[in-house]
Motif scaffolding. Structure first.
Motif, PDB file in Angstrom:
ATOM      1  N   VAL A  80       0.813  -1.219   0.000  1.00  0.00           N
ATOM      2  CA  VAL A  80       0.000   0.000   0.000  1.00  0.00           C
ATOM      3  C   VAL A  80       0.846   1.268   0.000  1.00  0.00           C
ATOM      4  O   VAL A  80       0.335   2.361  -0.233  1.00  0.00           O
ATOM      5  CB  VAL A  80      -0.996   0.017   1.178  1.00  0.00           C
ATOM      6  CG1 VAL A  80      -1.971  -1.146   1.061  1.00  0.00           C
ATOM      7  CG2 VAL A  80      -0.279  -0.020   2.524  1.00  0.00           C
ATOM      8  N   ARG A 101      -0.790   4.190  -2.294  1.00  0.00           N
ATOM      9  CA  ARG A 101      -1.869   3.917  -3.250  1.00  0.00           C
ATOM     10  C   ARG A 101      -2.846   5.091  -3.272  1.00  0.00           C
ATOM     11  O   ARG A 101      -3.281   5.556  -2.224  1.00  0.00           O
ATOM     12  CB  ARG A 101      -2.637   2.654  -2.861  1.00  0.00           C
ATOM     13  CG  ARG A 101      -1.901   1.420  -3.156  1.00  0.00           C
ATOM     14  CD  ARG A 101      -2.809   0.199  -3.285  1.00  0.00           C
ATOM     15  NE  ARG A 101      -1.947  -0.900  -3.627  1.00  0.00           N
ATOM     16  CZ  ARG A 101      -1.443  -1.116  -4.829  1.00  0.00           C
ATOM     17  NH1 ARG A 101      -1.756  -0.324  -5.812  1.00  0.00           N
ATOM     18  NH2 ARG A 101      -0.620  -2.118  -5.049  1.00  0.00           N
ATOM     19  N   THR A 109      -1.647   6.548   6.128  1.00  0.00           N
ATOM     20  CA  THR A 109      -0.643   5.549   5.760  1.00  0.00           C
ATOM     21  C   THR A 109       0.694   6.201   5.446  1.00  0.00           C
ATOM     22  O   THR A 109       1.751   5.714   5.855  1.00  0.00           O
ATOM     23  CB  THR A 109      -1.137   4.718   4.551  1.00  0.00           C
ATOM     24  OG1 THR A 109      -2.370   4.099   4.907  1.00  0.00           O
ATOM     25  CG2 THR A 109      -0.134   3.666   4.153  1.00  0.00           C
TER      26      THR A 109
END
Length: 187
Positions: A80, A101, A109
């Motif tokens: 990711v 992503r 993230t």
């Protein structure tokens, strides 16, 4: 309630291997180039066409003993996020190829991945500072890094015009600004 930098999903961190090269190229290109990148906010599609990286560049990172290609991997095994961390000298590490992503951008993230990269630079190399370059025409991205402790050094570096490994510029005024962070807070 999660903070802006708390990952929205559970991830594990690991170093990339040769088996990850194609997935990393796909992730980095999706985060920055083409229509797919417009699903996130890190797109460079209005500034550059073509690729952001390629298999040779990623393989070079993996072959460099002074580099790490750090991956954020979801519980489903999907990569990711990624970033390249390279030791540049006795006190400085460089952060590049930083990508999340597009559909997961803005969920924490990236901030968590950055903190892990900084932590590793301190733990593995005793780095006192992290440096990066960002296209000057990306004020929203520069602002994101500044909110995480990076500061503009006043230094600029030229964009590699004529080298399509870095894309095909859509304008002739691209330049990188250098940002740096004291990693004392990452210890």
């Amino acid at each position: 309630m999660s903070t802006p930098d708390a990952p929205a999903r559970t991830v594990a961190y690991r170093d990339a291997t040769g088996a990850d090269v194609a997935a990393v190229v796909s992730l980095v290109d999706a985060a920055y180039r083409g229509e797919a990148s417009r699903a996130g906010w890190t797109t460079e599609a209005d500034l550059l066409d073509g690729q952001r990286t390629d298999t040779e560049a990623v393989a070079e990172i993996l072959a460099d003993p002074g580099s790490r290609l750090l991956l954020a991997v979801g519980t489903d095994g999907v990569i990711v996020g990624c970033c390249h961390v390279r030791r540049t000298d006795a006190t400085t590490a460089y952060l590049g190829s930083f990508a999340v992503r597009p559909g997961l951008q803005g969920a924490g993230t990236g901030g968590a991945l950055m903190r892990e990269a900084e932590r590793r630079a301190v733990a593995e190399w005793r780095s006192a500072q992290m440096e990066m370059t960002v296209i000057a025409q990306r004020p929203e991205l520069i602002g994101w890094y500044e909110r995480r402790g990076y500061v503009r050094t006043g230094e600029t570096r030229p964009f590699p015009y004529g080298d399509e490994r870095f894309g095909r510029p859509r304008r002739d005024d691209l330049v990188f600004v250098v940002l740096r962070k004291d990693l004392a807070t990452a210890r």
